[in-house]
Enzyme design. Structure first.
Site, PDB file in Angstrom:
ATOM      1  N   VAL A 132       3.869  33.184 -44.462  1.00 34.79           N
ATOM      2  CA  VAL A 132       5.123  33.728 -45.143  1.00 34.79           C
ATOM      3  C   VAL A 132       5.734  32.601 -45.353  1.00 34.79           C
ATOM      4  O   VAL A 132       6.034  31.513 -44.706  1.00 34.79           O
ATOM      5  CB  VAL A 132       5.710  34.356 -43.825  1.00 34.79           C
ATOM      6  N   MET A 171       7.104  29.001 -44.177  1.00 40.39           N
ATOM      7  CA  MET A 171       8.282  29.006 -42.827  1.00 40.39           C
ATOM      8  C   MET A 171       7.590  28.058 -41.847  1.00 40.39           C
ATOM      9  O   MET A 171       6.464  28.270 -41.560  1.00 40.39           O
ATOM     10  CB  MET A 171       8.401  30.375 -42.468  1.00 40.39           C
ATOM     11  N   GLN A 214      -6.327  24.729 -37.699  1.00 42.32           N
ATOM     12  CA  GLN A 214      -6.020  25.487 -36.543  1.00 42.32           C
ATOM     13  C   GLN A 214      -6.909  26.904 -36.433  1.00 42.32           C
ATOM     14  O   GLN A 214      -7.693  27.104 -35.496  1.00 42.32           O
ATOM     15  CB  GLN A 214      -4.713  25.929 -36.064  1.00 42.32           C
ATOM     16  N   HIS A 270       6.374  34.222 -37.461  1.00 42.71           N
ATOM     17  CA  HIS A 270       5.816  34.656 -36.097  1.00 42.71           C
ATOM     18  C   HIS A 270       6.086  36.181 -36.101  1.00 42.71           C
ATOM     19  O   HIS A 270       5.084  36.751 -35.323  1.00 42.71           O
ATOM     20  CB  HIS A 270       6.728  34.007 -34.941  1.00 42.71           C
ATOM     21  N   GLY A 287       7.232  28.926 -30.213  1.00 42.52           N
ATOM     22  CA  GLY A 287       8.495  29.492 -30.223  1.00 42.52           C
ATOM     23  C   GLY A 287       9.434  28.878 -31.437  1.00 42.52           C
ATOM     24  O   GLY A 287       8.920  28.319 -32.567  1.00 42.52           O
ATOM     25  N   TYR A 288      10.815  28.896 -31.249  1.00 43.40           N
ATOM     26  CA  TYR A 288      11.614  28.765 -32.532  1.00 43.40           C
ATOM     27  C   TYR A 288      11.349  29.500 -33.472  1.00 43.40           C
ATOM     28  O   TYR A 288      10.859  29.359 -34.910  1.00 43.40           O
ATOM     29  CB  TYR A 288      11.711  27.276 -32.894  1.00 43.40           C
ATOM     30  N   SER A 292       9.182  26.056 -37.920  1.00 44.44           N
ATOM     31  CA  SER A 292       9.974  25.709 -36.967  1.00 44.44           C
ATOM     32  C   SER A 292      10.555  24.505 -37.334  1.00 44.44           C
ATOM     33  O   SER A 292      11.711  24.041 -37.084  1.00 44.44           O
ATOM     34  CB  SER A 292       9.515  25.697 -35.525  1.00 44.44           C
ATOM     35  N   GLU A 336      10.072  34.207 -39.655  1.00 42.58           N
ATOM     36  CA  GLU A 336       9.631  35.509 -40.038  1.00 42.58           C
ATOM     37  C   GLU A 336       7.949  35.380 -39.823  1.00 42.58           C
ATOM     38  O   GLU A 336       7.180  36.133 -39.946  1.00 42.58           O
ATOM     39  CB  GLU A 336       9.951  35.537 -41.521  1.00 42.58           C
TER      40      GLU A 336
END
Ligand code: AMP
Length: 285
Positions: free
Chosen positions: A176, A184, A153, A37, A31-32, A186, A35
């Site tokens: 991104v 980018m 990951q 995501h 979450g949070y 969070s 772009e």
């Protein structure tokens, strides 16, 4: 977009979709939303009949001294951004559903989880592998969409999928970036104004390293020294690691050859940022 919190409801919806022969695309997130995501969600939407994004800040992948509590959360904003992308299902499981009382099963993807971030975040990839395995079992997607920003990951989850025969394809999208090159994340919201300005240097240093390799530099030590010197001279960031590794095995390389990943982690105050760049060397020697 349907927001689903309940496991039974999720199963019902996805079983129904499968019965109708629909393909399912899955984007796991904490979450949070940004772009990075949204790009993954857009692609899942484009390529699959049904797109599912999950938001779950997974406690099992944070160390006791890490930023689980401080991790940014804004469900209202996230759901409105994902709704704009016409995501079909936003899955938001509860801690109790993911790790019910008496939960005992964890997955260790050995070796590949040990270096890079894994060396400084013991248990992190065990937490990641465990939660992703659970989500794959719950959702049964055809394709899982991941970002190249979290290169280790990606490598760990590809091994997980292969070793445990999950019938899912892994699609990896490029990182991104903000207009100044900062990847980018969070966590960028935690940067101070100075930290934010300095953080653009990470990508500047990675690009300079890539250029040097493409011009013929083959010593990993020289490349690492070069990145260190750029970051050290232009920022107050505290370097945790800089490494040149094979993109698939994540094994450290002394002499650079093949498909290389240059990865780093740097702290700006309390905020830990990671970034990477890949370089393909086309030569036989
Ligand atoms: P997170 O919410 O940080 O766990 O990230 C969820 C997914 O989004 C992971 O597959 C990340 O690799 C991916 N992701 C995060 N940041 C970016 C980015 N800047 N560009 C592309 N993908 C990203």
């Amino acid at each position: 977009m349907r927001i689903v919190k309940d496991l039974k409801k999720l199963r019902f919806l996805l079983d129904e979709a499968r019965r109708q022969g629909k393909t399912i695309g899955f984007v796991p997130t904490m979450g949070y939303v940004h772009e990075g995501h949204l790009g993954l969600a857009r692609l899942a939407k484009k390529e699959m009949a049904l797109s599912v994004v999950s938001i779950y800040v997974n406690p099992a992948q944070f160390g006791p001294k890490e930023d689980f509590k401080r991790y940014p959360r804004d469900f209202k904003r996230d759901s409105s951004l994902l709704k704009k992308e016409n995501v079909d299902i936003l899955f938001v499981p509860s801690d109790n559903d993911v790790y019910p009382q008496g939960y005992l099963t964890y997955i260790d993807v050995e070796e590949i989880s040990q270096g890079l971030c894994g060396a400084f975040r013991p248990g992190h990839f065990r937490g990641v592998a465990t939660v992703v395995a659970k989500l794959l079992n719950l959702l049964g997607p055809c394709t899982m969409y991941l970002g190249a920003k979290d290169a280790q990951q990606v490598a760990v989850l590809k091994v997980l999928v292969k070793d445990l025969n999950f019938p899912v394809k892994v699609r990896v999208m490029p990182t991104v970036r903000e207009p100044d090159g900062l990847a980018m994340s969070s966590r960028n919201v935690h940067l101070s104004a100075i930290g934010r300005r300095e953080a653009q240097t990470l990508y500047i240093a990675l690009k300079a390293a890539k250029k040097a390799i493409l011009r013929g530099e083959r010593s990993s030590a020289t490349i690492i020294r070069m990145i260190k010197s750029i970051i050290g001279s232009q920022t107050n960031g505290k370097i945790q690691y800089i490494a040149c590794v094979d993109v698939n095995t994540l094994k450290a390389l002394k002499r650079l050859k093949g498909h290389i990943l240059i990865a780093l982690a740097v702290f700006f105050d309390k905020t830990r940022l990671i970034d990477n760049i890949s370089v393909r060397i086309h030569e036989s020697n």
